[in-house]
Structures are given as C-alpha cells and as structure tokens.
Design a protein around this motif. Structure first.
Motif, short mmCIF file in Angstrom:
data_model
loop_
_atom_site.label_atom_id
_atom_site.label_comp_id
_atom_site.label_asym_id
_atom_site.label_seq_id
_atom_site.Cartn_x
_atom_site.Cartn_y
_atom_site.Cartn_z
N ALA A 226 34.29 55.01 48.17
CA ALA A 226 32.73 54.67 48.06
C ALA A 226 32.38 53.47 46.99
CB ALA A 226 31.60 56.15 47.69
N ASP A 227 32.71 54.17 45.46
CA ASP A 227 32.90 53.77 44.42
C ASP A 227 33.64 52.29 44.19
OD1 ASP A 227 31.11 55.76 43.75
OD2 ASP A 227 33.17 56.43 42.70
N GLN A 228 34.82 52.17 44.64
CA GLN A 228 35.27 50.52 44.79
C GLN A 228 34.81 49.85 45.88
OE1 GLN A 228 38.67 50.96 43.39
NE2 GLN A 228 38.99 53.21 42.87
N LEU A 229 34.22 50.31 47.19
CA LEU A 229 33.75 49.61 48.52
C LEU A 229 32.63 48.63 47.57
CD1 LEU A 229 34.31 48.36 50.75
CD2 LEU A 229 33.03 50.13 51.61
N LEU A 230 31.56 49.60 46.76
CA LEU A 230 30.51 49.52 46.01
C LEU A 230 30.59 48.30 45.51
CD1 LEU A 230 27.27 49.63 46.43
CD2 LEU A 230 27.45 51.45 44.77
N VAL A 231 31.36 48.48 44.59
CA VAL A 231 31.57 47.51 43.35
C VAL A 231 32.52 46.08 43.84
CG1 VAL A 231 33.66 46.77 41.85
CG2 VAL A 231 31.88 48.78 41.56
N ALA A 232 33.38 46.58 44.79
CA ALA A 232 33.83 44.63 45.33
C ALA A 232 32.39 44.18 46.37
CB ALA A 232 34.45 45.86 47.06
N GLU A 233 31.62 44.79 46.95
CA GLU A 233 30.16 44.52 47.60
C GLU A 233 29.40 43.26 46.22
OE1 GLU A 233 29.11 43.86 50.06
OE2 GLU A 233 29.80 45.37 51.71
N MET A 234 29.30 43.54 45.66
CA MET A 234 29.26 43.22 43.91
C MET A 234 29.24 41.47 43.47
SD MET A 234 27.22 45.59 41.45
CE MET A 234 26.15 44.63 40.96
N ILE A 235 30.82 41.87 43.52
CA ILE A 235 32.08 40.11 43.81
C ILE A 235 32.02 40.47 44.67
CG2 ILE A 235 34.32 40.28 43.41
CD1 ILE A 235 34.65 43.31 42.08
N HIS A 236 31.84 40.28 46.01
CA HIS A 236 31.72 39.83 47.16
C HIS A 236 30.56 39.00 47.72
CE1 HIS A 236 31.48 38.92 51.67
NE2 HIS A 236 32.73 38.26 51.42
N SER A 237 29.15 39.43 46.68
CA SER A 237 27.31 38.80 47.03
C SER A 237 27.88 37.74 46.30
CB SER A 237 26.69 40.03 47.14
OG SER A 237 27.31 40.70 45.70
N GLY A 238 28.72 38.06 45.14
CA GLY A 238 28.70 36.75 43.71
C GLY A 238 28.09 36.75 43.13
N GLU A 239 27.56 38.61 42.91
CA GLU A 239 26.64 39.00 41.61
C GLU A 239 27.61 39.11 40.04
OE1 GLU A 239 24.17 42.49 41.94
OE2 GLU A 239 24.52 41.91 44.26
N MET A 240 29.81 39.30 40.86
CA MET A 240 30.41 39.15 39.72
C MET A 240 31.07 38.20 40.00
SD MET A 240 30.19 43.27 38.15
CE MET A 240 31.09 44.27 39.56
N ASP A 241 31.62 37.61 38.83
CA ASP A 241 33.62 37.21 38.91
C ASP A 241 34.82 37.90 38.35
OD1 ASP A 241 32.90 34.78 39.88
OD2 ASP A 241 31.64 34.78 37.78
N ILE A 242 35.36 38.33 39.28
CA ILE A 242 37.03 38.84 38.99
C ILE A 242 37.35 38.14 37.38
CG2 ILE A 242 38.87 39.68 39.33
CD1 ILE A 242 38.36 40.25 42.08
N ILE A 243 38.09 38.52 36.48
CA ILE A 243 38.77 37.82 35.68
C ILE A 243 39.80 37.64 35.54
CG2 ILE A 243 38.21 37.28 32.84
CD1 ILE A 243 36.24 36.77 34.53
N LEU A 244 40.30 39.59 35.01
CA LEU A 244 41.72 39.50 35.51
C LEU A 244 41.53 41.39 36.15
CD1 LEU A 244 44.44 39.26 33.86
CD2 LEU A 244 44.02 40.89 33.01
N PRO A 245 42.06 41.25 36.98
CA PRO A 245 42.43 42.60 38.43
C PRO A 245 44.17 43.42 37.01
CG PRO A 245 43.60 40.79 39.70
CD PRO A 245 42.92 40.02 38.12
#
Length: 283
Positions: A226-245
């Motif tokens: 659930a935690d992973q999915l919640l962060v993924a949703e924020m990234i997918h909705s444009g609230e954060m950019d992935i800098i380095l996975p």
C-alpha cells in the motif's frame, strides 16, 4: 542555492507529451492481488528516462575521490564512531553514495532526516569534506551518544509530521525518510498524505526501502504494498519527479556499470553496489 539536476529534470519532462507518463493507466487485477510485478505506468517512465539516470550517476561519480577516502569497513565500535563506512548494517552502498553526492551537488541549506544512523554519518562527512553550510536536522526515535556531534536530535513524535518541521525547506534542500525504524510515523502513507504534498517544489527526497517502479523489494522486505502504491500514485499524477531509482540501478546491469569505477576503487565484492531507496524531487 545551486540545483544542478534541475536541467535534467526539465529534460525528462520535455520527453513527455504531457505532465503524465505517456502510457495507459491499466493495471491487471492479478497484479493488484499478487503485488509482485512492476508498477506498469512508472516502469515505462523509468525505462524511458534511463539515459537521464546515467547523467545523474555520472554527476555522482564526480565525487569519486571523496568516496575513496571513506573506509570500506566500520571504524571503532558500532554506534559510537562518527566515521561512516560503506559496509554497514544500516545503509546500502548506493543509497549512501547518492546521499553524499546529492548533498555535495546541491549544497543545501538544510538536510532533514527522519530516521538517523549511518545516514547521519554520511551527511556529516559530506558537510565536513566540502565545507557545506548545511544545517543537519535529525528526527529520530533515539538520542545520539553523548558528544558524538552537535546536531539537533528531535524525538518528540508530535514534531515528526508537524508542518513547522518542513515549512522552512527550500528548493535544493534534501530530505531523507526511513520511517520503518522510526517511532511516531506508521509508514510512508502518512509522509505521502500529510507531508510531501506540502513541501515546496524543488526539494529532493530520499525514500528509503521504497522500490518503485517495482512495488516490493527483491527479498520482500521494506515498505508495504500500500505504501509503495501510494508513492507511485503521487509520481504518476505529476506531484513528484523520479530523480534516481536506486533499486532499479542496482539491479540493472547497464546502469550499474556506470558505477563500476567506484566499485573497483573500493574493492567491493560483486553485487555489493546495492540500493533500497528512491530519489524524487517535489513539484
């Protein structure tokens, strides 16, 4: 305050026809039940931006001489020495290397960490090596040993998600979150819901034990699905950019090869360049 990675972030955005990744938001039902496949929209985004991650890794390689001067094995008694080491029980090599590097690149006014330990040692080493005017603020469930160093250690759980802790963060500042070893925050869910949306744009956040675009770690430890999915949703909705996975880099032969000079310098064993964190930048 310098922010040398901003150009890379803007370049990643220009690759996309809109603020959202150019792929269908369509996750098969069996994936939602199993929770052991990549988060498909972000997997496509990460794959598309892999050449940008190469640029970030090469920027981190600019501190190769500094990495070489950090001992590989622990110095002194565990928990008492202020000297960081690459082999430790707290922070994988790539997570430590990227933390040191981003602090040196950004030269932030503030470094705020939730969950302290080996990360604090690497942060202090970066500040000392490069004479950074960075204020290190550690929010931890324990106090540092007396006389270790004069950072501010806060243990009041009410401070952990209080708006005043994060209101002073500015563009280029760095935040590290390792909530699974910290009392007062139940998980990334509270950080994502109540804290990250209220942080100013341009702040760099290292989310430890977060394996996006994969939703779980290879050894099935770390954050909940659930935690992973919640962060993924924020990234997918444009609230954060992935800098380095970092987890993807560690498991990707081509990306990991970029860091081979450091692996050779430190004489690390094969597979020791591991990562269990995700670096994002707030919008």
């Amino acid at each position: 305050m310098p922010d040398p990675i901003r150009e890379i972030v803007e370049g990643m955005r220009r690759l996309l026809p809109s603020e959202r990744p150019a792929c269908e938001y369509d996750i098969p039902e069996q994936f939602l039940k199993a929770g052991d496949q990549p988060y498909l929209p972000l997997d496509a985004l990460v794959e598309r931006n892999r050449h940008w991650y190469v640029l970030v890794l090469r920027m981190l390689l600019g501190f190769r001489d500094d990495y070489r001067r950090i001992p590989v094995n622990p110095v002194g008694t565990a928990g008492e020495s202020a000297t960081p080491s690459w082999r430790n029980c707290d922070l994988p090599v790539l997570d430590a290397l990227s933390l040191y590097g981003f602090l040196c690149l950004n030269r932030p006014g503030r470094y705020l960490e939730i969950g302290a330990g080996e990360s604090t040692r690497f942060a202090r080493r970066a500040v000392d090596d490069h004479r950074l005017a960075t204020d290190i603020i550690s929010i931890s469930s324990f106090m540092f040993p007396s006389g270790w160093f004069a950072e501010r250690a806060r243990t009041d759980p009410d401070d952990l998600i209080g708006p005043t802790v994060f209101s002073d963060l500015e563009e280029g500042d760095v935040v590290r979150v390792a909530t699974y070893h910290t009392s007062g925050i139940r998980g990334y869910s509270e950080m994502v819901q109540y804290v990250l949306p209220n942080i100013r744009p341009g702040v760099y956040v290292q989310l430890q034990d977060l394996f996006v675009p994969s939703d779980i770690s290879p050894d099935r430890s770390g954050g909940s699905y659930a935690d992973q999915l919640l962060v993924a949703e924020m990234i997918h909705s444009g609230e954060m950019d992935i800098i380095l996975p970092c987890n993807r880099v560690a498991r990707d032969a081509e990306l990991n090869t970029v860091l081979s000079p450091v692996t050779e310098d430190l004489r690390l064993d094969e597979g020791e360049m591991q990562g269990r964190s995700l670096w994002v930048r707030t919008r």
